[in-house]
Design a protein around this motif. Structure first.
Motif, mmCIF file in Angstrom:
data_model
loop_
_atom_site.group_PDB
_atom_site.id
_atom_site.type_symbol
_atom_site.label_atom_id
_atom_site.label_comp_id
_atom_site.label_asym_id
_atom_site.label_seq_id
_atom_site.Cartn_x
_atom_site.Cartn_y
_atom_site.Cartn_z
ATOM 1 N N SER A 213 0.878 -1.745 -0.422
ATOM 2 C CA SER A 213 -0.145 0.001 0.287
ATOM 3 C C SER A 213 0.951 1.485 -0.016
ATOM 4 N N SER A 214 2.047 0.982 0.358
ATOM 5 C CA SER A 214 2.824 2.413 0.678
ATOM 6 C C SER A 214 3.672 2.673 -0.595
ATOM 7 N N LEU A 215 4.210 2.022 -1.272
ATOM 8 C CA LEU A 215 4.830 1.664 -2.527
ATOM 9 C C LEU A 215 3.776 1.954 -4.055
ATOM 10 N N SER A 216 4.677 2.494 -5.253
ATOM 11 C CA SER A 216 3.785 2.092 -6.598
ATOM 12 C C SER A 216 3.678 0.613 -6.770
ATOM 13 N N THR A 217 2.543 1.036 -8.037
ATOM 14 C CA THR A 217 2.361 -1.202 -8.572
ATOM 15 C C THR A 217 4.361 -0.982 -9.264
ATOM 16 N N GLU A 218 4.476 -0.095 -9.972
ATOM 17 C CA GLU A 218 5.109 -0.471 -10.453
ATOM 18 C C GLU A 218 6.819 -1.000 -9.850
ATOM 19 N N LEU A 219 7.333 -0.392 -8.424
ATOM 20 C CA LEU A 219 7.850 -0.676 -7.695
ATOM 21 C C LEU A 219 7.343 -2.032 -6.690
#
Length: 831
Positions: A213-219
Motif C-alpha cells: 500500500s505504500s509503494l507504487s504499483t511498478e515498484l
C-alpha cells in the motif's frame, strides 16, 4: 517521551508497571480494538516519561491480536526505551521476543524479573555475561517486593540498539536486494528496512500489505517478482521455509546463550508448581477444585457483594436526597419535568453504582486468580467440553458470574471475557452470557412459579436453572457455525504459569482500575439512554378527561383535610399554597425515619427536620399532650395516603397511555400466539431497562383493590385465571423471559466490549426471535395437545437436552458413521 514495557505473559509486567507509576495511570483501548492500553507517568530526575504496558506476547508475528497490537505500538510510538521484561525462572520463554525486538532495532533494556523465584528454584543467571553477549544493559528486579525501581529508572537513559547476535548468512543476498529496492521510498516506512526485508522473505502478510500500500504499483511488482524468485530459490536450497530457517538460527543462539548464562543447581528437582499441579490438574480432583473455586468466587462476589450493597445503598439514597434538594419541589399531584427527569437519571445511575461493591470484589478475585496462575488452569480443565460448542476454556468464569447457578449478573460476566484470547470464542461468549439466569430474573420466576406451579416448584426451578445453560451452548454452536464462522480464531495454546502468591497492591490496583472503567464507560451511556426511556414512559401523558377526575379527587381530599381541622390553631400556618410543601415535608420525614438504622440515627433525623422547618415539625411529630397537633398529624397522614393513591393511579394511566404502553397494546395481535396480553408486553418492555422492572411494573398494572390487602401473587392469580389464562401462559412467559434480550446495562457493555453496534443489535434480535419462537411453540402446541404447563415444560426441556447431546456427540457419531459406512460403500450405494 515514551517508554514501553514489553514481555511475555506472566513475567510480572503489570506488577512492574504499578511499581513504576503508582496511582499515576489510566486505562484506555488501542485504536480500533478492545485490547486494554495501560498508560502511566514515570518521572526520572527532571524528565517525565509516558510509560505504556504492552499486551503480553511471546513474539512479534501477526498471528494474534495482541501480537499485532504490540508490533503496531512499537512502530507508531517511536519509544525512547523498551523495557523487555523476562521471567528469571523461565528465561527461555522470553528470549524469542527479545531477539525479535533486536531484529526491529528497538532501544532495549533487559529487565530480569522474579529473581527471588529463580533463586528459590536453584537457578542462577550470569547477568553480566548475558549483557556482554547481547550488548544490552541488563538489570535484576523483584517486582512484587518493589525491588529494582531505581535500577530501572537509571537504565532508561542507557537503552541500546544492538546488533543481531546471530547471523542469517543464507538470506543476506536476498535481504540486501530487497533493501536496495525499498530504499527508493524509505521515508514511507517507520521501520528498519532490514527488518522489513526479512519479514517479506518470511511471507509476513501484514508487512506485505503495508509495503504494497505504500509503494507504487511498478515498484511493488518488482519487489513481488524478486520475492517469488528468492523464496522459491531459498526454500529449495534451505530444504525448509525461510521462517523455519530464521527460527532455527534464532533458537540455536538462544539455546547456546542459556547454556552459558543459566545454571540450575538441581535441574531434575520437582518444583512447587509441579507438586501443586499433580493435585490441581489430576483428572479426578481437578473438577472438584474447580467447582470449589467457582463457588468461592460466586459466594464472595455475588452473594456477599449484594449484602454489601445494603451498606452502600444508604449513601446512594442520601446522594439522591441531596440532589433532589436542588431540584424544583414536588407538587401535590404533578412534579416539574426537571425534577422527574433529574430523579429518573439519578435512579438509573444509582442502579449501576449499586453494583460497585460486587465489581470491586469480583475484579479483585479475578486479579488474584490471574496472579496466582490458577486462571490459566481453569481454561485448561474445561476447554475440551466447551470447545465442542465453539466456546473457550476461559468462557467458564464469565458464564458462572452471569448466573449459571441463578443469581449472577451479565455485566461482570461480559467484562470477564477480556481474558479470552480466541476472538471467535470471546464473541460467542459475550453473546451467550446474557442467557444465564441473572439475579434480576429470579423475582419474575418466583412470582409465576408461586402462582401456577405450587406443587412443582422444585422441578420448575430446576428446569429454569438448567435450560438456559443448554440454550447458551446450543446458541454458541449456532453462532460459531454461521455469523461468527469467518471471525478470527486462534488455536488453544497455553503456557501454564508458575504459581505465585498475589500481592495486595497488585490486586487492589487492578480491581480499582477495572471498576473505574465500568463506571466511566457504562455510566455515561446509560444516562443518555435512560432519558429516552423516560420520554417513552411519560408521553403523551394522562388524557384530559381522566386528568380532571384526578384533580377533583385531589381537591376533595384537600377540602376534607381543611374541614376536619377547622378551628385548629396549627392550620393558620398552612395556607393552601403551602400545603404541598407540608405534605412533602411529611413524606420526606417518614422516608428518612425508615432509612434510620438505629436510635441515634432516628434522633438525628428529628433534629434535622426540626431545624429544616420549625412550623411544620410539631404537625409531623406532635409534642406530648398537644391534642391539636396530634389531630393535624392524623389528618396529614390520611391526606398523604390519599395523595399517594391518586398519584399511583395517575402513574398507571400514564403508563397505559404512554408510547411504551401503546406499543404493548399494538403487540397483542402477535404476542397472543404466545399467550401474552398487553400488560405482560409492557412488563417485558420495561424490563429492557432493568430486569427488576418487570415485577415492579406488574405490581403497578395489577393494582390493589381498596378493600383488600392481597399479595401481588394473589392479585395476578385471581385476575389472570379469571380471564382464562393457564399455566401454559406462565410457561410461555418463563421461557421467553429466560431467552429474552439482555437488559440495557448488559447491552451497553456488549457494545463497549465488542466495539461494534452490530453485535449489540444481534444480542437484541436473536434472543427475541428465539425466545418468541420457543414461547409460541410451547403455548400453541400445549394448547393444541391440551397439555398442562409442567408437562409442556418437560417436553421442551427433554427436546433441548436431546439436541445438546446430539451436538456434543456429533463428531463421535460422524466417526461411527464413517466406520459403519465407508466412503466406497456409500459410493456403491449411490451409484
Amino acid at each position: 517521551m515514551t517508554v514501553l514495557l514489553a514481555g511475555q505473559q506472566n513475567a510480572g509486567k503489570s506488577t512492574l508497571f504499578n511499581m513504576l507509576t503508582g496511582a499515576r495511570q489510566h486505562v484506555a483501548n488501542y485504536p480500533g480494538v478492545t485490547v486494554d492500553k495501560k498508560v502511566g507517568v514515570l518521572k526520572v530526575c527532571n524528565k517525565t516519561y509516558s510509560l505504556i504496558d504492552l499486551p503480553g506476547t511471546y513474539s512479534l508475528s501477526s498471528f494474534s491480536l495482541e501480537e499485532r497490537v504490540t508490533r503496531q505500538a512499537l512502530t507508531d510510538l517511536k519509544p525512547t526505551a523498551v523495557l523487555n521484561v523476562l521471567d528469571a525462572a523461565n528465561l527461555s520463554r522470553g528470549l524469542n521476543l527479545t531477539m525479535q525486538l533486536i531484529e526491529q532495532s528497538q532501544p532495549l533494556v533487559l529487565v530480569i524479573n522474579m529473581m527471588d523465584v529463580a533463586q528459590s528454584e536453584g537457578i542462577s543467571i550470569d547477568t553480566d555475561l548475558l549483557a556482554q553477549r547481547l550488548g544490552l544493559p541488563v538489570i535484576e528486579t523483584i517486582g512484587k517486593q518493589a525491588r529494582g525501581k531505581q535500577l530501572i529508572s537509571d537504565a532508561i537513559s542507557t537503552a541500546t540498539v544492538t546488533q543481531l547476535p546471530y547471523s542469517l548468512p543464507k538470506l543476506t543476498n536476498s535481504q540486501q536486494h530487497l533493501v536496495s529496492l525499498l530504499e527508493v521510498d524509505k521515508d514511507k516506512f517507520g521501520q528498519p528496512l532490514d527488518w522489513l526485508a526479512l519479514r517479506l522473505l518470511e511471507q509476513d502478510a501484514a508487512v506485505e500489505a503495508e509495503v504494497r500500500s505504500s509503494l507504487s504499483t511498478e515498484l511493488w511488482d518488482k519487489i513481488a517478482n524478486l520475492l517469488n524468485e528468492s523464496i522459491d530459490s531459498l526454500t529449495k536450497s534451505l530444504t525448509m521455509s525461510v521462517s523455519d530457517y530464521v527460527m532455527t538460527r534464532r533458537n540455536g543462539f538462544i539455546q547456546q546463550l542459556l547454556h552459558d548464562v543459566v545454571h540450575e543447581a538441581t535441574p531434575d528437582k520437582e518444583t512447587r508448581t509441579e507438586k501443586i499441579d499433580r493435585w490441581v490438574l489430576n483428572r479426578y480432583i481437578a473438577p472438584c477444585v474447580l467447582l470449589a473455586t467457582v463457588f468461592l468466587i460466586y459466594q464472595l462476589s455475588i452473594v456477599y457483594g449484594y449484602e454489601l450493597t445494603n451498606y452502600t445503598w444508604p449513601y446512594l439514597a442520601a446522594a439522591r436526597e441531596f440532589i433532589a434538594g436542588f431540584l424544583p419541589a414536588a407538587g401535590f399531584l404533578h412534579d416539574p419535568y426537571v425534577r422527574s427527569m433529574g430523579l429518573w437519571i439519578v435512579d438509573s445511575a444509582n442502579t449501576l453504582l449499586n453494583y460497585v461493591p460486587i465489581f470491586l470484589i469480583l475484579f479483585g478475585l479475578i486479579a488474584a486468580l490471574e496472579d496466582s496462575g490458577y486462571m490459566a488452569r481453569i481454561a485448561f480443565i474445561v476447554d475440551k467440553i466447551l470447545h465442542k460448542f465453539g466456546l473457550h476454556g476461559q468462557s467458564t468464569l464469565p458464564l458462572i458470574l452471569s448466573g449459571v447457578f441463578a443469581g449472577g449478573c451479565a455485566v461482570p460476566g461480559i467484562m470477564a471475557t477480556k481474558g479470552i484470547p480466541d476472538h471467535r470464542a470471546r464473541l460467542a461468549t459475550i453473546l451467550t452470557v446474557p442467557f444465564m439466569n441473572c439475579l434480576a430474573k429470579v423475582p419474575l420466576y418466583t412470582l409465576l412459579v408461586s402462582i401456577f406451579f405450587v406443587e412443582h416448584k422444585a422441578l420448575m426451578m430446576f428446569y429454569i436453572a438448567t435450560i438456559t445453560i443448554i440454550a447458551a451452548l446450543l446458541v454458541a454452536k449456532l453462532l460459531t457455525k454461521t455469523v461468527l464462522k469467518g471471525t478470527e480464531t486462534a488455536p488453544f495454546v497455553m503456557e501454564l504459569p508458575r504459581y505465585h502468591m498475589p500481592t495486595l497492591r497488585s490486586v487492589l490496583t487492578r480491581a480499582l482500575e477495572r471498576t473505574w472503567v465500568y463506571i466511566k464507560k457504562v455510566g455515561t451511556i446509560v444516562i443518555a439512554v435512560s432519558v429516552v426511556i423516560f420520554c417513552l414512559l411519560q408521553f403523551p401523558g394522562v388524557p384530559d378527561s381522566q386528568q380532571q377526575v384526578f384533580e377533583q379527587q385531589a381537591s376533595k381530599s384537600i377540602d376534607r383535610f381543611y374541614s376536619k381541622l377547622k378551628g385548629n390553631p396549627y392550620l393558620d400556618d398552612v395556607p393552601v399554597a403551602e400545603l404541598p410543601a407540608l405534605v412533602n415535608y411529611y413524606t420526606d420525614f417518614k422516608r428518612a425515619k425508615l432509612n434510620a438504622t438505629n436510635p441515634a440515627a432516628s434522633k438525628s433525623v428529628n433534629l434535622a427536620f426540626s431545624a429544616r422547618n420549625e412550623l411544620f415539625y410539631p404537625m409531623v411529630v406532635p409534642p406530648k399532650g398537644d391534642k391539636a397537633a396530634k389531630k393535624v398529624s392524623r389528618e396529614l397522614r390520611k391526606l398523604a395516603s390519599a395523595r399517594k393513591k391518586i398519584r399511583r393511579q395517575m402513574k398507571e394511566v400514564r403508563l397505559e397511555t404512554s408510547l411504551l404502553g401503546q406499543l404493548g397494546r399494538s403487540m397483542e395481535p402477535v404476542t397472543q400466539f404466545a399467550g401474552f396480553d398487553w400488560k405482560i408486553n409492557v412488563a417485558l418492555l420495561s424490563s429492557f431497562a432493568a430486569r427488576e422492572s418487570s415485577v415492579a411494573t406488574l405490581g403497578v398494572l395489577f393494582q390493589q383493590d381498596d378493600d383488600s390487602n392481597d399479595t401481588l401473587e394473589a392479585r395476578m392469580s385471581s385476575e389472570t385465571k379469571g380471564k382464562g389464562s393457564s399455566d401454559l401462559s406462565a410457561v410461555a412467559v418463563i421461557l421467553f423471559f429466560a431467552l429474552y434480550p439482555p437488559c440495557l446495562a448488559t447491552m451497553i457493555m456488549i457494545r463497549v466490549q465488542t466495539g461494534q453496534y452490530r453485535w449489540m443489535l444481534l444480542a437484541i434480535f436473536l434472543p427475541t426471535g428465539l425466545g418468541f419462537l420457543v414461547a409460541t411453540t410451547a403455548y400453541s402446541l400445549g394448547s393444541m395437545l391440551m397439555l398442562s404447563g409442567i408437562a409442556m415444560m418437560s417436553w421442551i426441556y427433554g427436546a433441548s437436552l436431546v439436541a445438546l447431546l446430539l451436538v456434543a456427540c456429533s463428531e463421535t457419531l460422524k466417526r461411527w458413521a464413517q466406520h459403519l459406512f465407508p466412503s466406497h460403500k456409500l459410493g456403491d450405494i449411490n451409484g
